[in-house]
Structure formats: C-alpha cells, structure tokens
Design a protein around this motif. Structure first.
Motif, PDB file in Angstrom:
ATOM      1  N   SER A 105       0.813  -1.209   0.000  1.00 53.56           N
ATOM      2  CA  SER A 105       0.000   0.000   0.000  1.00 53.56           C
ATOM      3  C   SER A 105       0.857   1.274   0.000  1.00 53.56           C
ATOM      4  CB  SER A 105      -0.926   0.014   1.216  1.00 53.56           C
ATOM      5  OG  SER A 105      -0.190   0.124   2.421  1.00 53.56           O
ATOM      6  N   ILE A 106       2.176   1.146   0.180  1.00 53.57           N
ATOM      7  CA  ILE A 106       3.056   2.319   0.160  1.00 53.57           C
ATOM      8  C   ILE A 106       3.190   2.796  -1.285  1.00 53.57           C
ATOM      9  CG2 ILE A 106       5.343   3.213   0.683  1.00 53.57           C
ATOM     10  CD1 ILE A 106       5.586   1.028   2.823  1.00 53.57           C
ATOM     11  N   GLU A 107       2.809   4.035  -1.516  1.00 50.48           N
ATOM     12  CA  GLU A 107       2.770   4.544  -2.888  1.00 50.48           C
ATOM     13  C   GLU A 107       4.161   4.780  -3.469  1.00 50.48           C
ATOM     14  OE1 GLU A 107       0.730   8.208  -5.441  1.00 50.48           O
ATOM     15  OE2 GLU A 107       0.513   8.120  -3.259  1.00 50.48           O
ATOM     16  N   HIS A 108       5.071   5.294  -2.652  1.00 48.14           N
ATOM     17  CA  HIS A 108       6.408   5.629  -3.140  1.00 48.14           C
ATOM     18  C   HIS A 108       7.455   4.928  -2.282  1.00 48.14           C
ATOM     19  CE1 HIS A 108       4.779   8.865  -5.669  1.00 48.14           C
ATOM     20  NE2 HIS A 108       4.009   9.152  -4.638  1.00 48.14           N
ATOM     21  N   VAL A 109       8.193   4.007  -2.874  1.00 45.53           N
ATOM     22  CA  VAL A 109       9.287   3.310  -2.199  1.00 45.53           C
ATOM     23  C   VAL A 109      10.584   3.771  -2.848  1.00 45.53           C
ATOM     24  CG1 VAL A 109      10.332   1.082  -1.677  1.00 45.53           C
ATOM     25  CG2 VAL A 109       7.838   1.320  -1.651  1.00 45.53           C
ATOM     26  N   LEU A 110      11.387   4.514  -2.085  1.00 48.95           N
ATOM     27  CA  LEU A 110      12.590   5.136  -2.621  1.00 48.95           C
ATOM     28  C   LEU A 110      13.816   4.472  -2.019  1.00 48.95           C
ATOM     29  CD1 LEU A 110      11.511   8.891  -2.342  1.00 48.95           C
ATOM     30  CD2 LEU A 110      11.048   7.256  -4.192  1.00 48.95           C
ATOM     31  N   MET A 111      14.489   3.674  -2.812  1.00 48.21           N
ATOM     32  CA  MET A 111      15.703   3.007  -2.362  1.00 48.21           C
ATOM     33  C   MET A 111      16.886   3.956  -2.503  1.00 48.21           C
ATOM     34  SD  MET A 111      15.200  -0.893  -3.676  1.00 48.21           S
ATOM     35  CE  MET A 111      16.315  -1.496  -2.421  1.00 48.21           C
ATOM     36  N   GLY A 112      17.775   3.937  -1.512  1.00 54.94           N
ATOM     37  CA  GLY A 112      18.920   4.831  -1.517  1.00 54.94           C
ATOM     38  C   GLY A 112      20.109   4.290  -2.270  1.00 54.94           C
ATOM     39  N   ILE A 152      21.763  10.158   1.418  1.00 57.61           N
ATOM     40  CA  ILE A 152      21.214  11.172   2.304  1.00 57.61           C
ATOM     41  C   ILE A 152      19.910  11.631   1.663  1.00 57.61           C
ATOM     42  CG2 ILE A 152      21.544  13.472   3.279  1.00 57.61           C
ATOM     43  CD1 ILE A 152      24.578  12.988   3.013  1.00 57.61           C
ATOM     44  N   PHE A 153      18.807  11.483   2.374  1.00 55.70           N
ATOM     45  CA  PHE A 153      17.522  11.948   1.852  1.00 55.70           C
ATOM     46  C   PHE A 153      17.198  13.307   2.447  1.00 55.70           C
ATOM     47  CE2 PHE A 153      16.992   7.493   0.727  1.00 55.70           C
ATOM     48  CZ  PHE A 153      16.329   7.584  -0.489  1.00 55.70           C
ATOM     49  N   VAL A 154      16.761  14.218   1.594  1.00 60.85           N
ATOM     50  CA  VAL A 154      16.406  15.572   2.011  1.00 60.85           C
ATOM     51  C   VAL A 154      14.917  15.775   1.771  1.00 60.85           C
ATOM     52  CG1 VAL A 154      16.819  18.041   1.673  1.00 60.85           C
ATOM     53  CG2 VAL A 154      18.713  16.408   1.437  1.00 60.85           C
ATOM     54  N   PHE A 155      14.241  16.306   2.793  1.00 60.64           N
ATOM     55  CA  PHE A 155      12.802  16.549   2.742  1.00 60.64           C
ATOM     56  C   PHE A 155      12.569  18.045   2.879  1.00 60.64           C
ATOM     57  CE2 PHE A 155      13.898  12.603   4.886  1.00 60.64           C
ATOM     58  CZ  PHE A 155      13.283  11.660   4.064  1.00 60.64           C
ATOM     59  N   GLU A 156      12.001  18.642   1.852  1.00 57.96           N
ATOM     60  CA  GLU A 156      11.732  20.076   1.846  1.00 57.96           C
ATOM     61  C   GLU A 156      10.228  20.286   1.984  1.00 57.96           C
ATOM     62  OE1 GLU A 156      13.522  22.023  -1.490  1.00 57.96           O
ATOM     63  OE2 GLU A 156      15.342  20.807  -1.391  1.00 57.96           O
ATOM     64  N   VAL A 157       9.825  20.868   3.107  1.00 55.75           N
ATOM     65  CA  VAL A 157       8.402  21.005   3.395  1.00 55.75           C
ATOM     66  C   VAL A 157       8.215  22.064   4.466  1.00 55.75           C
ATOM     67  CG1 VAL A 157       8.500  19.111   5.094  1.00 55.75           C
ATOM     68  CG2 VAL A 157       6.299  19.757   4.080  1.00 55.75           C
ATOM     69  N   ASP A 159       8.570  25.203   4.690  1.00 56.49           N
ATOM     70  CA  ASP A 159       9.679  26.135   4.835  1.00 56.49           C
ATOM     71  C   ASP A 159      10.806  25.572   5.699  1.00 56.49           C
ATOM     72  OD1 ASP A 159      10.938  28.487   4.109  1.00 56.49           O
ATOM     73  OD2 ASP A 159      10.220  29.589   5.866  1.00 56.49           O
ATOM     74  N   LEU A 160      10.930  24.244   5.736  1.00 54.48           N
ATOM     75  CA  LEU A 160      12.005  23.575   6.463  1.00 54.48           C
ATOM     76  C   LEU A 160      12.752  22.645   5.516  1.00 54.48           C
ATOM     77  CD1 LEU A 160      10.074  22.566   9.703  1.00 54.48           C
ATOM     78  CD2 LEU A 160      11.951  24.211   9.607  1.00 54.48           C
ATOM     79  N   CYS A 161      14.042  22.463   5.785  1.00 53.74           N
ATOM     80  CA  CYS A 161      14.845  21.480   5.064  1.00 53.74           C
ATOM     81  C   CYS A 161      15.375  20.476   6.081  1.00 53.74           C
ATOM     82  CB  CYS A 161      15.997  22.145   4.331  1.00 53.74           C
ATOM     83  SG  CYS A 161      15.447  23.158   2.940  1.00 53.74           S
ATOM     84  N   ILE A 162      14.959  19.224   5.943  1.00 53.71           N
ATOM     85  CA  ILE A 162      15.265  18.159   6.893  1.00 53.71           C
ATOM     86  C   ILE A 162      16.082  17.095   6.170  1.00 53.71           C
ATOM     87  CG2 ILE A 162      14.279  16.408   8.430  1.00 53.71           C
ATOM     88  CD1 ILE A 162      11.741  18.195   8.554  1.00 53.71           C
ATOM     89  N   ALA A 163      17.203  16.694   6.748  1.00 51.92           N
ATOM     90  CA  ALA A 163      18.078  15.709   6.103  1.00 51.92           C
ATOM     91  C   ALA A 163      18.270  14.496   7.000  1.00 51.92           C
ATOM     92  CB  ALA A 163      19.433  16.322   5.768  1.00 51.92           C
ATOM     93  N   HIS A 164      18.178  13.319   6.405  1.00 47.82           N
ATOM     94  CA  HIS A 164      18.456  12.044   7.079  1.00 47.82           C
ATOM     95  C   HIS A 164      19.752  11.514   6.470  1.00 47.82           C
ATOM     96  CE1 HIS A 164      18.123   7.781   8.131  1.00 47.82           C
ATOM     97  NE2 HIS A 164      17.158   8.093   8.985  1.00 47.82           N
ATOM     98  N   LEU A 165      20.814  11.439   7.278  1.00 45.57           N
ATOM     99  CA  LEU A 165      22.126  11.090   6.736  1.00 45.57           C
ATOM    100  C   LEU A 165      22.276   9.622   6.383  1.00 45.57           C
ATOM    101  CD1 LEU A 165      24.547  13.224   8.959  1.00 45.57           C
ATOM    102  CD2 LEU A 165      23.451  13.817   6.787  1.00 45.57           C
ATOM    103  N   GLY A 166      21.308   8.790   6.778  1.00 45.22           N
ATOM    104  CA  GLY A 166      21.412   7.374   6.475  1.00 45.22           C
ATOM    105  C   GLY A 166      22.553   6.721   7.235  1.00 45.22           C
ATOM    106  N   HIS A 167      23.157   5.711   6.617  1.00 51.36           N
ATOM    107  CA  HIS A 167      24.251   4.965   7.237  1.00 51.36           C
ATOM    108  C   HIS A 167      25.561   5.549   6.723  1.00 51.36           C
ATOM    109  CE1 HIS A 167      26.072   1.283   8.986  1.00 51.36           C
ATOM    110  NE2 HIS A 167      24.905   1.157   9.601  1.00 51.36           N
ATOM    111  N   LEU A 168      25.837   6.784   7.135  1.00 49.64           N
ATOM    112  CA  LEU A 168      26.946   7.539   6.546  1.00 49.64           C
ATOM    113  C   LEU A 168      28.289   6.987   6.999  1.00 49.64           C
ATOM    114  CD1 LEU A 168      27.499  10.027   4.744  1.00 49.64           C
ATOM    115  CD2 LEU A 168      27.644  11.373   6.847  1.00 49.64           C
ATOM    116  N   HIS A 169      29.174   6.727   6.018  1.00 50.18           N
ATOM    117  CA  HIS A 169      30.486   6.145   6.292  1.00 50.18           C
ATOM    118  C   HIS A 169      31.639   7.043   5.882  1.00 50.18           C
ATOM    119  CE1 HIS A 169      29.007   1.648   6.268  1.00 50.18           C
ATOM    120  NE2 HIS A 169      28.436   2.397   7.197  1.00 50.18           N
ATOM    121  N   GLN A 170      31.360   8.232   5.369  1.00 51.03           N
ATOM    122  CA  GLN A 170      32.435   9.054   4.843  1.00 51.03           C
ATOM    123  C   GLN A 170      32.163  10.525   5.098  1.00 51.03           C
ATOM    124  OE1 GLN A 170      31.760   8.072   0.553  1.00 51.03           O
ATOM    125  NE2 GLN A 170      31.450  10.278   0.308  1.00 51.03           N
TER     126      GLN A 170
END
Length: 271
Positions: A105-112, A152-157, A159-170
């Motif tokens: 039922s998830i409309e958008h599945v975004l793989m990194g 890194i996923f960025v969500f703009e909504v 008037d905010l910019c929110i970033a999820h760094l994921g499993h950052l290794h570098q």
C-alpha cells in the motif's frame, strides 16, 4: 520494477510540475533560522508551517507534513510505523535499514542505492513535500568500499529542510554540501562504530550547520553518552526529550546549536 528510478522524461515532468506547487509548500534550503527553540506539544492537526517528527527506532523516523503526507525513513521489517506511510525511504547497509518486501500500500518506495549497481536519483513531489537524495559510498562488512551504497535523503516542506544522513560512512565532499544546501534539521547516526566515528561525525555536522541535530542509531552501549558529551564539549546544547513526538517549525528553530535526543516510540522493534 518499483526500485528503478524515473526515466528521463518522467523526471523532467516532475521538475516541471514543481513550478506549479505553491511557494509556501516547500523550503528553499538556504534560509537560516533565528528564533528561540521551544518544542511544541503534541497536536491533532498540523499548521501549514509545521512538521511532526516521531522517532520509531534505530534509524526510522516518521515525518508527517501539513497536508498529511507520512514518510518513514530507513523503512525496514523491524522498525516501522503502525500505519503504512505514503513514502518509504531506504538504505542498503543492512536489514534494519531496508526491506525487499515493503507493504504494497506504500505509494512511493525510494531506495537509496541501486540494486543493479550505479547511481539512483530521486527528486519527486508528493503532496506538499519535495524528496531528493544525495548518494555516498559505504563500507561492506569486509571493510571494502561499496560505491553509492548510501543516500542522504532531504525533505523540503513547510519552509524547512530536513536531512536524514542514512548509514553515513564518509566525510562529505564540497559537492555533497553544495547539493544539500542549508539544512535546518538533521538526523545523524551516532553509534561511533559501524558508521562515522564521533570525530569525523562532528566535523560533518559542523559543515552541514543544522541548528537542530536529532541522534539515531545509538544501539551500541555507551554511544549516546559519548556523543552527547562530545557535542556538549563542541558547544551544542543537549536536550533530552520526554516524548517520542516533536513538532518543528521555522519560527521556533534554535538560535544556538541543539542536540535533541528523542526516545523511540516503538513499532515492532526495540533498540
């Protein structure tokens, strides 16, 4: 297949549609906040300038936008919202950051990362939120580098910019930082082991310059205490949340750098 990125024509149409979205719906990722930070209480409905953040666990957060769009970050089979989101983002480090069997039922599945190798680019509009990604390399369990294995996923909504760094290794490159733009809220893995060590992580956070840092991925014993001690020493104000839900808006972002430690609300997994 659901994990392939948009063809060029479709991607162009998405960008064209972005010009039709009201300007108040998203942020421009270049505005610096200057208001005192006051976490808002839980609300039933969100104002047009508010975003609700719920910490599910591990690296999974549920974001809810003013239009009611719900996004689950690093969606997986163990940590997930009680109700399937509209959007699921994933990363390929290991099984607590993705699933190959998302709820249909998830409309958008975004793989990194691209299962077939090579880059994968997302830049889509879903309701009142723009979602885009910046890929980085990742280490395998054998210590070798896997190109473009993290996003890194960025969500703009609102008037905010929110970033999820994921499993950052570098560490981030100048190009990465340019593509990120000005980030207001950042979710950062602080385990100090399988992702960046705290020394490198603090440099990354300083370069990003978000006023609000929300830790995640603190499943190793002592990692949270070590990170908050280091953040305090580096000039961050550390606040411990009493609620797994936080409502943020530009007007109440901190003027000083804040580490806001949220406790997981559950889902099907535990830290």
């Amino acid at each position: 297949m659901w994990w392939t990125h948009l063809p060029g024509i479709a991607a162009t149409l998405v960008i064209m549609l972005a010009t039709l979205v009201p300007t108040g719906a998203m942020a421009i990722c270049q505005i610096v906040a200057d208001a005192p930070y006051r976490p808002n209480p839980k609300k039933v409905a969100l104002a047009p300038n508010e975003v609700q953040i719920r910490y599910i666990g591990h690296s999974t957060f549920e974001l809810e936008t003013p239009a009611g769009i719900r996004i689950a970050t690093d969606y997986n089979d163990s940590f997930k919202p009680a109700i399937p989101p509209n959007v699921a983002t994933m990363n390929g480090a290991h099984s607590t950051h993705y699933t190959l069997n998302p709820d249909p039922s998830i409309e958008h599945v975004l793989m990194g990362w691209n299962l077939e190798g090579g880059p994968i680019d997302h830049d889509i509009l879903v309701g009142d939120v723009r979602i885009r990604n910046i890929q980085t390399n990742i280490r395998g369990w054998d210590g070798t580098s896997r190109a473009l294995g993290n996003s890194i996923f960025v969500f703009e909504v609102a008037d905010l910019c929110i970033a999820h760094l994921g499993h950052l290794h570098q560490r981030l490159t100048d190009e990465d930082l340019l593509r990120l733009g000005q980030i207001d809220v950042v979710f950062a893995a602080i385990d100090n082991s399988s992702t960046l060590r705290h020394e490198s992580l603090m440099q990354v956070l300083d370069e990003i310059g978000a006023s609000l840092v929300i830790p995640m991925h603190f499943h190793f014993f002592g990692s949270l205490d070590a990170f908050t001690s280091r953040a305090s020493a580096d000039g961050y104000k550390v606040q411990m949340a009493t609620d797994p839900i936080l409502i943020v808006k530009r007007e109440t972002l901190p003027t000083e750098r804040v580490v806001y430690v949220m406790q997981p609300s559950g889902g099907r997994g535990k830290l």
